[in-house]
Design an enzyme around this catalytic site. Structure first.
Site, PDB file in Angstrom:
ATOM      1  N   GLU A  88     -45.912   7.933  38.216  1.00 41.40           N
ATOM      2  CA  GLU A  88     -45.835   6.493  38.446  1.00 41.40           C
ATOM      3  C   GLU A  88     -46.301   6.086  39.841  1.00 41.40           C
ATOM      4  O   GLU A  88     -46.559   4.905  40.077  1.00 41.40           O
ATOM      5  CB  GLU A  88     -44.396   6.014  38.215  1.00 41.40           C
ATOM      6  N   ASP A 145     -42.750   2.756  24.996  1.00 35.78           N
ATOM      7  CA  ASP A 145     -42.172   3.084  23.691  1.00 35.78           C
ATOM      8  C   ASP A 145     -41.292   1.935  23.226  1.00 35.78           C
ATOM      9  O   ASP A 145     -41.061   0.972  23.959  1.00 35.78           O
ATOM     10  CB  ASP A 145     -41.366   4.387  23.755  1.00 35.78           C
TER      11      ASP A 145
END
Length: 230
Positions: free
Chosen positions: A11, A198
């Protein structure tokens, strides 16, 4: 100085690569990369996963680097059917969904003896980030809404529905509310930026690794453009 926190190396790697004049210092086993992205002074750090890591990391940014605002970037599971994988959620506020003092009469998520348990993001950062995201990520949608955090990876439909019914959030992850609470206690403006990887249900274990890289790309693009505009 702007503090930028990501839980995982994936990230923050691209943000570190975009930095110049870099120096690295270590506190609490975390490496803090100080330097510039464009013309902005920043500190980029991988906190590690979970609320404790995120809170420690945020406090170090406050105490050691005197940051003026915090951006927490990363990925999350969607808790709103309108929000698809790859879309971005900007936090209007954040709370900890796994705080449970029901035995003492507290509602879920309420922190005993705290004046508030829901921590609001900076409205100016929300507005600016929303405008910029539409410009730099035109292929996806951007949403503003609540982020809920807990030391759990949500991949269960029943748990997902409980979170939706109880807190009405847009996304769930494992760090943002800790960053939010620490920022709030230090009177520091913050924004949680989450790309959806997700749907926080039984498909999450499959979807997460498949869409992680694409979701992070949208986050990084937004953070770079946001820094340039601040």
């Amino acid at each position: 100085m702007i503090g930028i926190i990501g839980a995982m190396e994936e990230e923050v790697r691209q943000l570190k690569q975009a930095m110049s004049d870099v120096s690295i210092t270590c506190y609490a086993s975390m490496e803090f990369y100080s330097g510039k992205i464009g013309e902005k002074d920043v500190v980029v750090v991988r906190s590690g996963i979970g609320k404790v890591n995120a809170a420690i990391c945020t406090q170090i940014l406050v105490d050691q680097f005197k940051v003026e605002r915090i951006l927490n970037t990363g990925i999350a599971g969607s808790l709103n059917p309108a929000i698809d994988i790859g879309d971005i959620v900007l936090s209007t506020d954040a709370l900890q969904h796994d705080v449970d003092a029901a035995a003492f009469g507290y509602a879920p998520g309420v922190i005993p003896q705290m004046p508030v348990s829901i921590f609001p993001s900076d409205p100016d950062l929300i507005k600016l980030a929303e405008e910029i995201c539409k410009q730099v990520n035109p292929e996806i949608h951007v949403f503003t809404g609540r982020i809920v955090s807990g030391d759990q990876f949500i991949a269960d439909p029943e748990k997902k529905q409980w979170l939706i019914h109880t807190f009405h959030p847009f996304g769930t992850e494992m760090e943002g509310a800790a960053v939010a609470q620490t920022s709030f206690l230090n009177h520091l403006p913050f924004l949680i930026i989450r790309a959806i990887s997700d749907k926080a249900d039984e498909s999450a274990k499959v979807d997460y690794p498949t869409f992680e890289a694409e979701a992070i790309k949208h986050c990084v693009r937004l953070v770079k453009a946001l820094l340039a505009a601040l």
